[in-house]
Design a protein around this motif. Structure first.
Motif, PDB file in Angstrom:
ATOM      1  N   GLY A 123       0.795  -1.228   0.000  1.00  0.00           N
ATOM      2  CA  GLY A 123       0.000   0.000   0.000  1.00  0.00           C
ATOM      3  C   GLY A 123       0.824   1.274   0.000  1.00  0.00           C
ATOM      4  O   GLY A 123       0.298   2.353  -0.220  1.00  0.00           O
ATOM      5  N   ALA A 124       2.129   1.163   0.256  1.00  0.00           N
ATOM      6  CA  ALA A 124       2.997   2.345   0.311  1.00  0.00           C
ATOM      7  C   ALA A 124       3.558   2.646  -1.077  1.00  0.00           C
ATOM      8  O   ALA A 124       3.476   1.841  -2.000  1.00  0.00           O
ATOM      9  CB  ALA A 124       4.128   2.126   1.304  1.00  0.00           C
ATOM     10  N   ASP A 125       4.142   3.853  -1.215  1.00  0.00           N
ATOM     11  CA  ASP A 125       4.698   4.301  -2.489  1.00  0.00           C
ATOM     12  C   ASP A 125       6.219   4.268  -2.467  1.00  0.00           C
ATOM     13  O   ASP A 125       6.840   4.426  -1.419  1.00  0.00           O
ATOM     14  CB  ASP A 125       4.246   5.731  -2.798  1.00  0.00           C
ATOM     15  N   GLY A 126       6.807   4.076  -3.638  1.00  0.00           N
ATOM     16  CA  GLY A 126       8.250   4.101  -3.817  1.00  0.00           C
ATOM     17  C   GLY A 126       8.567   4.820  -5.115  1.00  0.00           C
ATOM     18  O   GLY A 126       7.663   5.329  -5.793  1.00  0.00           O
ATOM     19  N   TYR A 127       9.843   4.876  -5.469  1.00  0.00           N
ATOM     20  CA  TYR A 127      10.229   5.599  -6.677  1.00  0.00           C
ATOM     21  C   TYR A 127      11.398   4.923  -7.371  1.00  0.00           C
ATOM     22  O   TYR A 127      12.161   4.166  -6.775  1.00  0.00           O
ATOM     23  CB  TYR A 127      10.621   7.040  -6.354  1.00  0.00           C
ATOM     24  N   VAL A 128      11.502   5.224  -8.670  1.00  0.00           N
ATOM     25  CA  VAL A 128      12.672   4.892  -9.475  1.00  0.00           C
ATOM     26  C   VAL A 128      12.995   6.157 -10.250  1.00  0.00           C
ATOM     27  O   VAL A 128      12.173   6.628 -11.041  1.00  0.00           O
ATOM     28  CB  VAL A 128      12.409   3.719 -10.452  1.00  0.00           C
ATOM     29  N   LYS A 129      14.167   6.729  -9.996  1.00  0.00           N
ATOM     30  CA  LYS A 129      14.588   7.938 -10.697  1.00  0.00           C
ATOM     31  C   LYS A 129      15.562   7.533 -11.798  1.00  0.00           C
ATOM     32  O   LYS A 129      16.504   6.775 -11.559  1.00  0.00           O
ATOM     33  CB  LYS A 129      15.259   8.909  -9.727  1.00  0.00           C
ATOM     34  N   VAL A 130      15.304   8.032 -13.027  1.00  0.00           N
ATOM     35  CA  VAL A 130      16.147   7.708 -14.169  1.00  0.00           C
ATOM     36  C   VAL A 130      16.720   9.005 -14.727  1.00  0.00           C
ATOM     37  O   VAL A 130      15.982   9.956 -14.986  1.00  0.00           O
ATOM     38  CB  VAL A 130      15.339   6.968 -15.261  1.00  0.00           C
ATOM     39  N   VAL A 131      18.043   9.044 -14.909  1.00  0.00           N
ATOM     40  CA  VAL A 131      18.725  10.208 -15.461  1.00  0.00           C
ATOM     41  C   VAL A 131      19.370   9.780 -16.790  1.00  0.00           C
ATOM     42  O   VAL A 131      20.121   8.805 -16.831  1.00  0.00           O
ATOM     43  CB  VAL A 131      19.801  10.742 -14.487  1.00  0.00           C
ATOM     44  N   PHE A 132      19.058  10.532 -17.862  1.00  0.00           N
ATOM     45  CA  PHE A 132      19.595  10.255 -19.189  1.00  0.00           C
ATOM     46  C   PHE A 132      20.475  11.418 -19.608  1.00  0.00           C
ATOM     47  O   PHE A 132      20.038  12.561 -19.638  1.00  0.00           O
ATOM     48  CB  PHE A 132      18.459  10.067 -20.198  1.00  0.00           C
ATOM     49  N   ASN A 133      21.738  11.142 -19.942  1.00  0.00           N
ATOM     50  CA  ASN A 133      22.686  12.148 -20.387  1.00  0.00           C
ATOM     51  C   ASN A 133      22.840  11.996 -21.903  1.00  0.00           C
ATOM     52  O   ASN A 133      23.318  10.972 -22.386  1.00  0.00           O
ATOM     53  CB  ASN A 133      24.034  11.954 -19.694  1.00  0.00           C
ATOM     54  N   SER A 134      22.450  13.014 -22.654  1.00  0.00           N
ATOM     55  CA  SER A 134      22.434  12.933 -24.118  1.00  0.00           C
ATOM     56  C   SER A 134      23.765  13.295 -24.784  1.00  0.00           C
ATOM     57  O   SER A 134      23.823  13.394 -26.004  1.00  0.00           O
ATOM     58  CB  SER A 134      21.326  13.822 -24.668  1.00  0.00           C
ATOM     59  N   THR A 135      24.827  13.477 -24.007  1.00  0.00           N
ATOM     60  CA  THR A 135      26.131  13.775 -24.593  1.00  0.00           C
ATOM     61  C   THR A 135      26.533  12.655 -25.542  1.00  0.00           C
ATOM     62  O   THR A 135      26.436  11.477 -25.199  1.00  0.00           O
ATOM     63  CB  THR A 135      27.193  13.940 -23.487  1.00  0.00           C
ATOM     64  N   SER A 136      26.967  13.025 -26.745  1.00  0.00           N
ATOM     65  CA  SER A 136      27.399  12.088 -27.794  1.00  0.00           C
ATOM     66  C   SER A 136      26.263  11.200 -28.300  1.00  0.00           C
ATOM     67  O   SER A 136      26.498  10.120 -28.820  1.00  0.00           O
ATOM     68  CB  SER A 136      28.553  11.211 -27.307  1.00  0.00           C
ATOM     69  N   LYS A 137      25.033  11.645 -28.127  1.00  0.00           N
ATOM     70  CA  LYS A 137      23.873  10.909 -28.637  1.00  0.00           C
ATOM     71  C   LYS A 137      23.167  11.790 -29.658  1.00  0.00           C
ATOM     72  O   LYS A 137      23.183  13.012 -29.554  1.00  0.00           O
ATOM     73  CB  LYS A 137      22.875  10.567 -27.517  1.00  0.00           C
ATOM     74  N   SER A 138      22.529  11.176 -30.643  1.00  0.00           N
ATOM     75  CA  SER A 138      21.727  11.939 -31.592  1.00  0.00           C
ATOM     76  C   SER A 138      20.662  11.033 -32.181  1.00  0.00           C
ATOM     77  O   SER A 138      20.809   9.809 -32.187  1.00  0.00           O
ATOM     78  CB  SER A 138      22.594  12.534 -32.714  1.00  0.00           C
ATOM     79  N   GLY A 139      19.574  11.646 -32.617  1.00  0.00           N
ATOM     80  CA  GLY A 139      18.483  10.884 -33.206  1.00  0.00           C
ATOM     81  C   GLY A 139      17.552  10.317 -32.152  1.00  0.00           C
ATOM     82  O   GLY A 139      17.552  10.743 -30.997  1.00  0.00           O
ATOM     83  N   ALA A 140      16.749   9.337 -32.564  1.00  0.00           N
ATOM     84  CA  ALA A 140      15.783   8.716 -31.650  1.00  0.00           C
ATOM     85  C   ALA A 140      16.518   7.920 -30.572  1.00  0.00           C
ATOM     86  O   ALA A 140      17.450   7.178 -30.869  1.00  0.00           O
ATOM     87  CB  ALA A 140      14.847   7.811 -32.426  1.00  0.00           C
TER      88      ALA A 140
END
Length: 180
Positions: A123-140
């Motif tokens: 019944g309690a809540d939790g979390y998952v935090k996701v961090v995306f670093n787009s350095t050297s990435k391009s496109g979809a």
């Protein structure tokens, strides 16, 4: 003396013959067992159980947590290369036992997860935090994180998606203080 040598030689020959007969009968038994297995496979008989098979039993629901995520995918839209996107996925434990996340792995080095480390009570809540670093990435882009927990199924996947606009080639970025 000659009798002892002859006796020993005869004993050695008899021992060798006895051993080779045992080896031949062991080989014959192994060949017969293999032929039987091949015959079972050819007839499609499902009674052949692999030697390395493990027995599985259904998990007791009283020992499992259950994720309920309002969203399992986050669309961050279009960003410029080098930007960092951060999203907090929240969940509720709808199981009968405290939900324990044992590990979370990211699909690539550009993504880093953080999560509720303490068991999440029913019944309690939790979390998952996701961090995306787009350095050297391009496109979809569609990085994922795989959550391993005491749930059924044992692995749950969350996904970010969006498009990264590449930096313009040859455009110089200022280094150091800029005079105005």
């Amino acid at each position: 003396m000659k009798i002892n040598v002859l006796t020993m030689a005869a004993f050695s020959v008899m021992l060798a013959l006895g051993t080779s007969c045992n080896q031949k009968s062991e080989q014959d038994a192994k060949i017969k067992a293999l032929e039987d297995k091949i015959a079972q496979l050819e007839t499609g008989s499902p009674t052949v159980t692999p030697v390395n098979a493990q027995a599985t039993t259904a998990a007791d629901p009283a020992t499992l947590g259950a994720f309920e995520f309002p969203e399992m995918e986050y669309d961050f839209g279009t960003i410029n290369e080098g930007q960092v996107v951060e999203h907090l996925f929240t969940f509720t434990n709808n199981g009968q036992a405290p939900l324990v996340i044992s590990n979370i792995t990211a699909s690539c080095g550009c993504t880093s997860p953080d999560w509720s480390k303490a068991p999440v009570k029913p019944g309690a809540d939790g979390y998952v935090k996701v961090v995306f670093n787009s350095t050297s990435k391009s496109g979809a882009q569609a990085p994922t994180v795989s959550i391993q927990a005491n749930t059924n199924p044992a692995v749950t996947r969350l996904r970010l998606k969006g498009t990264v606009t590449p930096k313009i080639a040859g455009a110089a970025t200022p280094v150091g203080p800029v005079k105005r």
